[in-house]
Design a protein around this motif. Structure first.
Motif, mmCIF file in Angstrom:
data_model
loop_
_atom_site.group_PDB
_atom_site.id
_atom_site.type_symbol
_atom_site.label_atom_id
_atom_site.label_comp_id
_atom_site.label_asym_id
_atom_site.label_seq_id
_atom_site.Cartn_x
_atom_site.Cartn_y
_atom_site.Cartn_z
ATOM 1 N N ARG A 199 0.982 -1.049 -0.011
ATOM 2 C CA ARG A 199 -0.023 0.196 -0.241
ATOM 3 C C ARG A 199 1.008 1.011 0.146
ATOM 4 N N GLU A 200 0.700 2.511 -1.225
ATOM 5 C CA GLU A 200 1.199 3.402 -1.259
ATOM 6 C C GLU A 200 1.711 4.396 0.146
ATOM 7 N N LYS A 201 0.510 4.015 1.379
ATOM 8 C CA LYS A 201 -0.499 5.261 2.346
ATOM 9 C C LYS A 201 -0.371 4.024 3.489
ATOM 10 N N THR A 202 0.223 4.275 4.113
ATOM 11 C CA THR A 202 0.103 3.661 6.196
ATOM 12 C C THR A 202 -1.861 3.831 6.372
ATOM 13 N N ASP A 203 -2.245 3.372 7.138
ATOM 14 C CA ASP A 203 -4.024 3.597 7.547
ATOM 15 C C ASP A 203 -3.816 2.807 9.062
ATOM 16 N N GLU A 204 -5.032 2.835 9.426
ATOM 17 C CA GLU A 204 -5.164 3.258 10.795
ATOM 18 C C GLU A 204 -4.764 2.174 11.836
#
Length: 323
Positions: A314-319
């Motif tokens: 994933r390009e961005k982290t999530d919660e």
């Protein structure tokens, strides 16, 4: 070593290729020799690979830093650090190395830590890695013959008297069944089983009683609140209920699944075990048997590895992974 080798074997079931890192006296290598050795170890790496690096290698922080520098030279390689242990937190004499170890961790694209508490601690001490996966517990694959455990008047403990002083002062009515090298310092109500290899150890533990995870040394107790005990997984894989101190990193997991008893002191442990009925013990053993199926089939390691791969892609982290 056992935990690291187990992780590599489980990863192979998912299609991972192992990078074999040798444990040896690094000082025997010159700088050029060490560089060539690492080139050979990393010969199977290609640009764009995802690499899981189990730390520490026990070859020293200098070796680990040089290895990661080599690895990071590959284009678009993503590196996940799988933290097995943190030596500066294991041994007070190594505390001065903590800043260097965290600096090493900061070269990772993702960090796998034993517990949420460990993640928060490392962040507060300077870790800047955003993607973090929680391991929770070690797996323990085994094909050893296991008996159906029964309530017996002893408590199993794996650990050297030289490291765990409380073993030397065991004078309770319930016996301590000790799995360790023989020591002249032992006295009291102890059933000495000697040091047992994996298969024999699991088989003997499965005969019954309780599995104890304990330390009374303050530095070690604090570390137990953040690390994941391989000893705990050994008991659970053998099918026996466990006794653990309050605050241990796996406390909630043990409580929610009714895998044993959680106590503040050894005196409280004695009182609680004396009150446990055969039926209550049997129910705990049934719960442990169900839970151990996951440990013996590598469920937690597989989930940790796959969750890490997904997070890295994933390009961005999530919660779930953003710390």
């Amino acid at each position: 070593m056992m935990a690291q080798n187990t992780t590599a074997k489980i990863a192979a079931e998912l299609g991972f290729n192992e990078i074999g890192i040798y444990f040896y006296d690094v000082k025997t290598d010159s700088e050029d020799e060490l560089s060539r050795r690492m080139d050979g170890i990393l010969s199977g790496i290609a640009n764009g690979d995802i690499v899981f690096f189990q730390v520490p290698t026990w070859n020293g922080i200098t070796y680990d830093k040089a290895f990661i520098k080599k690895l990071k030279a590959y284009r678009d390689v993503k590196v996940a650090f799988f933290i097995n242990d943190v030596p500066p937190l294991m041994f007070e004499s190594n505390r001065y190395l903590l800043s260097k170890v965290i600096n090493l961790y900061n070269h990772a694209d993702l960090i796998i830590v034993p517990s949420y508490k460990m993640a928060i601690f490392l962040k507060n001490m300077g870790m800047t890695v955003k993607k973090v996966i929680i391991q929770n517990i070690w797996d323990y694959p085994t094909e050893a013959y296991l008996e159906e455990p029964v309530l017996k008047k002893y408590i199993n403990f794996i650990g050297s008297p030289q490291k765990f002083d409380f073993v030397k002062r065991w004078n309770y009515d319930i016996a301590l069944r000790l799995f360790a090298e023989k020591s002249d310092e032992l006295s009291g109500n102890i059933i000495f089983e000697g040091w047992q290899y994996t298969t024999n150890l699991i088989s003997k533990l499965s005969q019954g009683g309780w599995g104890l995870v304990w330390s009374e040394e303050n530095y070690t107790k604090t570390y137990m609140e953040m690390c994941t005990s391989y000893k705990l997984s050994t008991y659970l894989a053998a099918g026996i209920p466990v006794i653990v101190p309050k605050g241990i990193s796996n406390e909630q997991l043990i409580k929610e699944n009714n895998l044993g008893i959680i106590v503040d002191s050894l005196d409280e442990m004695i009182k609680k075990t004396e009150k446990i009925s055969i039926d209550n013990y049997h129910q705990m053993a049934v719960n442990v048997h169900r839970f151990s199926f996951l440990l013996k089939n590598g469920y937690f390691t597989k989930k940790t590895l796959l969750d890490s791969v997904h997070a890295l892609l994933r390009e961005k982290t999530d919660e779930k992974t953003n710390f």
